[in-house]
Motif scaffolding. Structure first.
Motif: not given
Length: 82
Positions: A16-21, A38-42, A58-69, A77-80
């Motif tokens: 899990p990735v915590a603290g990303v918008p 995201t919470a501590d458990d992502g 979602v945007h993390g340090s130098g990377t991002s992911a998107e999904a249509t729901v 949804v799970t974003l990687v």
């Protein structure tokens, strides 16, 4: 019951990735510019104004992911990142 998008953000290894918008970037009706962290458990929960198809990003340090729901009550949804 409100319409919701729930999900989890992980890294490529599945941790899990915590603290990303996480934010909505498109939807069937107008919506406020809003992001949640995201919470501590992502995990995250976003309320949406109406059923329909939404784009989640979602945007993390130098990377991002998107999904249509597609939301009809509740969608998951799970974003990687990576």
């Amino acid at each position: 019951m409100p319409d919701l998008i729930t999900g989890v953000v992980t890294d490529p290894a599945g941790s899990p990735v915590a603290g990303v918008p996480v934010a909505l970037t498109a939807g069937p009706v107008p919506f406020p510019d809003l992001a949640v962290l995201t919470a501590d458990d992502g995990t995250f929960t976003l309320g949406v104004p109406a059923p329909g198809e939404y784009r989640v990003a979602v945007h993390g340090s130098g990377t991002s992911a998107e999904a249509t729901v597609t939301v009809a009550g509740r969608a998951t949804v799970t974003l990687v990142l990576g």
